[in-house]
Design a protein around this motif. Structure first.
Motif, PDB file in Angstrom:
ATOM      1  N   ASP A   1       0.828  -1.212   0.000  1.00 53.59           N
ATOM      2  CA  ASP A   1       0.000   0.000   0.000  1.00 53.59           C
ATOM      3  C   ASP A   1       0.858   1.256   0.000  1.00 53.59           C
ATOM      4  O   ASP A   1       0.537   2.245  -0.683  1.00 53.59           O
ATOM      5  N   ARG A   2       1.944   1.228   0.743  1.00 55.37           N
ATOM      6  CA  ARG A   2       2.831   2.399   0.847  1.00 55.37           C
ATOM      7  C   ARG A   2       3.381   2.808  -0.514  1.00 55.37           C
ATOM      8  O   ARG A   2       3.572   4.004  -0.789  1.00 55.37           O
ATOM      9  N   PHE A   3       3.619   1.828  -1.389  1.00 55.96           N
ATOM     10  CA  PHE A   3       4.211   2.129  -2.690  1.00 55.96           C
ATOM     11  C   PHE A   3       3.224   1.961  -3.846  1.00 55.96           C
ATOM     12  O   PHE A   3       3.620   1.904  -5.008  1.00 55.96           O
ATOM     13  N   GLY A   4       1.931   1.946  -3.525  1.00 55.22           N
ATOM     14  CA  GLY A   4       0.903   1.931  -4.549  1.00 55.22           C
ATOM     15  C   GLY A   4       0.880   0.676  -5.399  1.00 55.22           C
ATOM     16  O   GLY A   4       0.572   0.731  -6.594  1.00 55.22           O
ATOM     17  N   LEU A   5       1.192  -0.471  -4.790  1.00 54.22           N
ATOM     18  CA  LEU A   5       1.265  -1.734  -5.513  1.00 54.22           C
ATOM     19  C   LEU A   5       0.086  -2.634  -5.146  1.00 54.22           C
ATOM     20  O   LEU A   5      -0.448  -2.556  -4.034  1.00 54.22           O
ATOM     21  N   ASP A   6      -0.304  -3.492  -6.091  1.00 52.41           N
ATOM     22  CA  ASP A   6      -1.410  -4.411  -5.871  1.00 52.41           C
ATOM     23  C   ASP A   6      -0.914  -5.605  -5.055  1.00 52.41           C
ATOM     24  O   ASP A   6      -0.123  -6.413  -5.560  1.00 52.41           O
ATOM     25  N   PHE A   7      -1.389  -5.723  -3.842  1.00 57.27           N
ATOM     26  CA  PHE A   7      -0.916  -6.779  -2.951  1.00 57.27           C
ATOM     27  C   PHE A   7      -1.475  -8.159  -3.292  1.00 57.27           C
ATOM     28  O   PHE A   7      -0.712  -9.134  -3.383  1.00 57.27           O
ATOM     29  N   PRO A   8      -2.800  -8.313  -3.515  1.00 58.44           N
ATOM     30  CA  PRO A   8      -3.332  -9.671  -3.742  1.00 58.44           C
ATOM     31  C   PRO A   8      -2.668 -10.407  -4.899  1.00 58.44           C
ATOM     32  O   PRO A   8      -2.464 -11.625  -4.826  1.00 58.44           O
ATOM     33  N   SER A   9      -2.302  -9.691  -5.963  1.00 59.52           N
ATOM     34  CA  SER A   9      -1.720 -10.365  -7.128  1.00 59.52           C
ATOM     35  C   SER A   9      -0.306 -10.868  -6.867  1.00 59.52           C
ATOM     36  O   SER A   9       0.246 -11.619  -7.678  1.00 59.52           O
ATOM     37  N   SER A  10       0.293 -10.484  -5.738  1.00 64.47           N
ATOM     38  CA  SER A  10       1.640 -10.954  -5.405  1.00 64.47           C
ATOM     39  C   SER A  10       1.626 -12.276  -4.641  1.00 64.47           C
ATOM     40  O   SER A  10       2.675 -12.906  -4.472  1.00 64.47           O
ATOM     41  N   LEU A  11       0.461 -12.707  -4.186  1.00 66.05           N
ATOM     42  CA  LEU A  11       0.371 -13.849  -3.284  1.00 66.05           C
ATOM     43  C   LEU A  11       0.401 -15.177  -4.039  1.00 66.05           C
ATOM     44  O   LEU A  11      -0.137 -15.291  -5.140  1.00 66.05           O
ATOM     45  N   ASP A  12       1.009 -16.166  -3.426  1.00 64.08           N
ATOM     46  CA  ASP A  12       0.943 -17.542  -3.905  1.00 64.08           C
ATOM     47  C   ASP A  12      -0.171 -18.222  -3.116  1.00 64.08           C
ATOM     48  O   ASP A  12       0.033 -18.660  -1.979  1.00 64.08           O
ATOM     49  N   LEU A  13      -1.352 -18.309  -3.712  1.00 66.51           N
ATOM     50  CA  LEU A  13      -2.527 -18.794  -2.986  1.00 66.51           C
ATOM     51  C   LEU A  13      -2.501 -20.290  -2.735  1.00 66.51           C
ATOM     52  O   LEU A  13      -3.376 -20.814  -2.037  1.00 66.51           O
ATOM     53  N   SER A  14      -1.494 -20.977  -3.282  1.00 66.14           N
ATOM     54  CA  SER A  14      -1.351 -22.399  -2.976  1.00 66.14           C
ATOM     55  C   SER A  14      -0.724 -22.619  -1.596  1.00 66.14           C
ATOM     56  O   SER A  14      -0.729 -23.744  -1.079  1.00 66.14           O
ATOM     57  N   GLN A  15      -0.193 -21.562  -1.010  1.00 68.47           N
ATOM     58  CA  GLN A  15       0.440 -21.646   0.306  1.00 68.47           C
ATOM     59  C   GLN A  15      -0.524 -21.170   1.387  1.00 68.47           C
ATOM     60  O   GLN A  15      -1.368 -20.308   1.143  1.00 68.47           O
ATOM     61  N   PRO A  16      -0.423 -21.701   2.614  1.00 67.95           N
ATOM     62  CA  PRO A  16      -1.361 -21.324   3.679  1.00 67.95           C
ATOM     63  C   PRO A  16      -1.244 -19.853   4.057  1.00 67.95           C
ATOM     64  O   PRO A  16      -0.170 -19.240   3.943  1.00 67.95           O
ATOM     65  N   ASP A  17      -2.350 -19.297   4.517  1.00 70.20           N
ATOM     66  CA  ASP A  17      -2.356 -17.917   4.993  1.00 70.20           C
ATOM     67  C   ASP A  17      -1.366 -17.770   6.147  1.00 70.20           C
ATOM     68  O   ASP A  17      -1.290 -18.627   7.033  1.00 70.20           O
ATOM     69  N   ASP A  18      -0.599 -16.700   6.117  1.00 74.79           N
ATOM     70  CA  ASP A  18       0.403 -16.335   7.119  1.00 74.79           C
ATOM     71  C   ASP A  18       1.633 -17.233   7.096  1.00 74.79           C
ATOM     72  O   ASP A  18       2.513 -17.098   7.943  1.00 74.79           O
ATOM     73  N   TYR A  19       1.740 -18.160   6.118  1.00 79.70           N
ATOM     74  CA  TYR A  19       2.984 -18.901   5.923  1.00 79.70           C
ATOM     75  C   TYR A  19       3.883 -18.062   5.036  1.00 79.70           C
ATOM     76  O   TYR A  19       3.435 -17.509   4.023  1.00 79.70           O
ATOM     77  N   TRP A  20       5.167 -17.974   5.351  1.00 78.59           N
ATOM     78  CA  TRP A  20       6.020 -16.968   4.706  1.00 78.59           C
ATOM     79  C   TRP A  20       6.113 -17.162   3.199  1.00 78.59           C
ATOM     80  O   TRP A  20       6.278 -16.188   2.445  1.00 78.59           O
ATOM     81  N   ARG A  21       6.002 -18.388   2.702  1.00 83.46           N
ATOM     82  CA  ARG A  21       6.124 -18.593   1.259  1.00 83.46           C
ATOM     83  C   ARG A  21       4.886 -18.119   0.481  1.00 83.46           C
ATOM     84  O   ARG A  21       4.912 -18.062  -0.745  1.00 83.46           O
ATOM     85  N   ARG A  22       3.824 -17.799   1.160  1.00 85.58           N
ATOM     86  CA  ARG A  22       2.645 -17.234   0.488  1.00 85.58           C
ATOM     87  C   ARG A  22       2.965 -15.842  -0.083  1.00 85.58           C
ATOM     88  O   ARG A  22       2.363 -15.402  -1.061  1.00 85.58           O
ATOM     89  N   TYR A  23       3.929 -15.186   0.537  1.00 89.26           N
ATOM     90  CA  TYR A  23       4.251 -13.804   0.198  1.00 89.26           C
ATOM     91  C   TYR A  23       5.490 -13.770  -0.689  1.00 89.26           C
ATOM     92  O   TYR A  23       6.352 -14.648  -0.610  1.00 89.26           O
ATOM     93  N   LEU A  24       5.562 -12.756  -1.532  1.00 91.70           N
ATOM     94  CA  LEU A  24       6.699 -12.628  -2.442  1.00 91.70           C
ATOM     95  C   LEU A  24       7.932 -12.250  -1.624  1.00 91.70           C
ATOM     96  O   LEU A  24       8.001 -11.152  -1.065  1.00 91.70           O
ATOM     97  N   TYR A  25       8.881 -13.164  -1.527  1.00 93.69           N
ATOM     98  CA  TYR A  25      10.088 -12.918  -0.738  1.00 93.69           C
ATOM     99  C   TYR A  25      11.243 -13.650  -1.404  1.00 93.69           C
ATOM    100  O   TYR A  25      11.127 -14.827  -1.748  1.00 93.69           O
ATOM    101  N   PHE A  26      12.335 -12.931  -1.616  1.00 92.97           N
ATOM    102  CA  PHE A  26      13.461 -13.474  -2.356  1.00 92.97           C
ATOM    103  C   PHE A  26      14.741 -13.400  -1.534  1.00 92.97           C
ATOM    104  O   PHE A  26      14.873 -12.580  -0.617  1.00 92.97           O
TER     105      PHE A  26
END
Length: 331
Positions: free
Chosen positions: A156-181
């Motif tokens: 939100d801070r940088f005006g980016l779409d958050f839902p489209s970044s998620l890996d919905l095959s991973q459980p909610d609040d599991y770190w791999r659900r979120y885009l992290y490199f």
């Protein structure tokens, strides 16, 4: 579907005094040995003295400088305007702006090329980065925002779409659900566009983070916090299976010598010993104590014998503990 990518791209790595300068020698030697058809330029970026450093951060071993140039690398001086000594990881951000504005692949200095990297089917218009990482950030507080809340605050801070970044095959609040490199490798068609955005986002997180991050540690993960936002904003995302050779058959981000010997494949160890064997390389690398002890004096062989590569501890911390216990740990 990813395109075959351009036939030519540049590689960027960072060197400065201390271990990084010796690591880049291994990188350059392995690139030359394992990808002789590489048509781009290996740029070894070197931070210059300035107000953000207490001393000269550049390469201080003349033999390293000479060997890098003999191996075909081009030394690239750059100035720090934002990070410097307070956050050396920021060198990988600021050096991007010194590159020619041509497709690039950034590699951490502690990377070994193990195959024909130039044959990898990069789509430089769609940036991506390494997924070889653990869930080091964020670190949710019991009464604070969960991972969803923390990452959403950044998007939100940088005006980016958050839902489209998620890996919905991973459980909610599991770190791999979120885009992290892991920021050990990343690529794009324009180092200038990528670098400007990387610098803007990393500086803003450092200087004016969202309120949700008030209890979150930012160091040493600032580059890895900013990187997903940069990649997502430029239309990129997680690497596809066509790039499995990075962190696979084409490159190895080994990080520390004890970890390389403990967990990497026989092929990686064989490549390491092959590229470190020529006398001109050995003479330079032996000046760095961990390389001298592990590659040339047998500590690597002892560390390797402690582990079964087919049954490694799940967490890196457990590997480190065993190595420390046996007196085989060094940075």
């Amino acid at each position: 579907m990813a395109s075959a990518g351009p036939s030519r791209f540049n590689i960027l790595a960072i060197a400065q005094k201390g271990r990084l300068q010796y690591e880049t020698v291994l990188l350059a030697a392995s690139l030359r040995a394992c990808d002789p058809d590489f048509a781009g330029t290996l740029f070894i970026a070197e931070p210059q003295p300035g107000p953000l450093w207490s001393g000269d951060p550049g390469i201080d071993d003349p033999a390293v400088r000479d060997l890098l140039e003999n191996l075909g690398a081009q030394l690239l001086p750059f100035a720090n305007t934002t990070f410097g000594e307070s956050y050396p990881n920021g060198n990988k951000i600021e050096a991007l702006l010194a590159l020619p504005d041509e497709p690039f692949l950034f590699l951490d200095s502690d990377t070994l090329v193990t195959g024909p990297l130039s044959a990898a089917p990069f789509d430089f218009s769609r940036p991506s980065a390494s997924l070889r990482c653990e869930g080091t950030w964020p670190q949710p507080e019991i009464y604070g925002p969960d991972r969803t809340g923390l990452w959403k605050a950044l998007y939100d801070r940088f005006g980016l779409d958050f839902p489209s970044s998620l890996d919905l095959s991973q459980p909610d609040d599991y770190w791999r659900r979120y885009l992290y490199f892991n920021a050990g490798w990343f690529f794009h068609e324009s180092p200038h566009r990528f670098g400007r955005r990387f610098l803007e986002i990393a500086r803003a997180i450092r200087d004016d983070p969202p309120e949700a991050l008030v209890c979150q540690p930012l160091y040493p993960w600032l580059d890895q916090i900013a990187l997903p936002l940069v990649i997502h904003g430029l239309g990129g995302g997680r690497p596809g299976p066509e790039l499995a050779g990075l962190d696979g058959d084409l490159t190895c981000h080994w990080r520390l010598m004890p970890l390389l010997y403990a967990r990497e494949s026989d092929r990686v160890v064989e490549t390491l010993h092959r590229v470190a064997a020529p006398n001109r390389v050995k003479k330079v690398l032996k000046a760095h104590e961990p390389f001298r002890h592990f590659i040339y004096q047998g500590k690597g062989r002892k560390a390797r014998a402690l582990f079964d590569r087919d049954d490694l501890p799940r967490r890196e911390q457990a590997i480190r503990h065993i190595l420390r216990r046996e007196g085989l740990w060094t940075r």
